[in-house]
Design an enzyme around this catalytic site. Sequence first.
Site, PDB file in Angstrom:
ATOM      1  N   ASP A 147       0.865  -1.164   0.000  1.00 56.97           N
ATOM      2  CA  ASP A 147       0.000   0.000   0.000  1.00 56.97           C
ATOM      3  C   ASP A 147       0.915   1.231   0.000  1.00 56.97           C
ATOM      4  OD1 ASP A 147      -2.405   1.627   0.516  1.00 56.97           O
ATOM      5  OD2 ASP A 147      -1.551   1.852   2.519  1.00 56.97           O
ATOM      6  N   ASP A 203      -0.114   5.152   1.027  1.00 49.36           N
ATOM      7  CA  ASP A 203      -0.313   6.126   2.110  1.00 49.36           C
ATOM      8  C   ASP A 203      -0.322   5.437   3.468  1.00 49.36           C
ATOM      9  OD1 ASP A 203      -0.993   8.757   0.593  1.00 49.36           O
ATOM     10  OD2 ASP A 203      -2.196   7.224  -0.391  1.00 49.36           O
ATOM     11  N   THR A 258      -2.369   0.904  -4.391  1.00 47.82           N
ATOM     12  CA  THR A 258      -2.921   2.020  -3.625  1.00 47.82           C
ATOM     13  C   THR A 258      -4.361   2.326  -4.005  1.00 47.82           C
ATOM     14  OG1 THR A 258      -2.647   4.395  -3.111  1.00 47.82           O
ATOM     15  CG2 THR A 258      -1.920   3.663  -5.282  1.00 47.82           C
ATOM     16  N   SER A 259      -5.104   2.882  -3.052  1.00 48.50           N
ATOM     17  CA  SER A 259      -6.462   3.346  -3.318  1.00 48.50           C
ATOM     18  C   SER A 259      -6.468   4.735  -3.925  1.00 48.50           C
ATOM     19  CB  SER A 259      -7.277   3.354  -2.014  1.00 48.50           C
ATOM     20  OG  SER A 259      -7.410   2.054  -1.495  1.00 48.50           O
ATOM     21  N   LYS A 280     -10.564  -1.407  -1.872  1.00 50.07           N
ATOM     22  CA  LYS A 280     -10.338  -2.089  -0.605  1.00 50.07           C
ATOM     23  C   LYS A 280     -11.525  -1.827   0.328  1.00 50.07           C
ATOM     24  CE  LYS A 280      -5.355  -1.273  -1.042  1.00 50.07           C
ATOM     25  NZ  LYS A 280      -4.179  -0.563  -0.500  1.00 50.07           N
ATOM     26  N   ASP A 290      -1.404  -0.596   6.312  1.00 47.40           N
ATOM     27  CA  ASP A 290      -1.442   0.163   7.566  1.00 47.40           C
ATOM     28  C   ASP A 290      -2.838   0.311   8.148  1.00 47.40           C
ATOM     29  OD1 ASP A 290      -2.069   3.566   6.953  1.00 47.40           O
ATOM     30  OD2 ASP A 290      -2.058   2.041   5.379  1.00 47.40           O
TER      31      ASP A 290
END
Length: 220
Positions: free
Chosen positions: A16, A18, A109-110, A141, A166
């Site tokens: 991921d 961020d 990543t989103s 996600k 995270d």
Amino acid sequence: MSDSLPQKTYDAFLFDMDGTILNSLASAERVWGRWAASHGLDVEKFLPTMHGKRGIDTITELNLPGVDPVAEAAIILQGEIDDVEGVVPIPGAIEFLASIPPEKWAIVTSSPITLAKRRLAAAGITEPRFIVTAEDVKVGKPNPQCYILGAERVGVSTSQALVFEDVMAGVKAGEAAGADVAVITHTHAHPFETNHLKIADYRDLTTHMNPDGRLSLQRK
């Protein structure tokens, strides 16, 4: 919860972005906080709910009357692109990523691609060979689609990958994809319970590649 490194080896690492390899918390919460306040939301309660998910999914789930999730997500995206003050790498992340062969890892990543590129540049992290962003999936996600796609792009099975995350939405995505998961806790103001490996940051970590090409985590 465990802080003992796994003894097994992996074909690839999937990260991921961020909160996992870079810290964009201050920037994201400034932009989202202003948006939440403008819509009459309880900012303090709202902010923890938006991390790790696509912006459009966060807004859609709120089901606010008269709010167009597509239009609002575009406004927030531009705000986040314009505001990267304080975006920095997680300690040790740049060196750790450099220890992994470029064909053996990906970012999943989103964030939309424009924001991902902006934040990576702000943090001084080189764009990876493989990246999956918000535009690449139909469902974000905690749906596992993103990590399944990330593994496909690297050319490995998710069962042979280690996912670094995270937040719970990402952890659930990694689990549902069939991958092992490591939780990076550097940005956690409020830790969550997990049986997965917990890592504060990357400062004492490096990667070892075995003769068979498989990766393992090692302490420096």
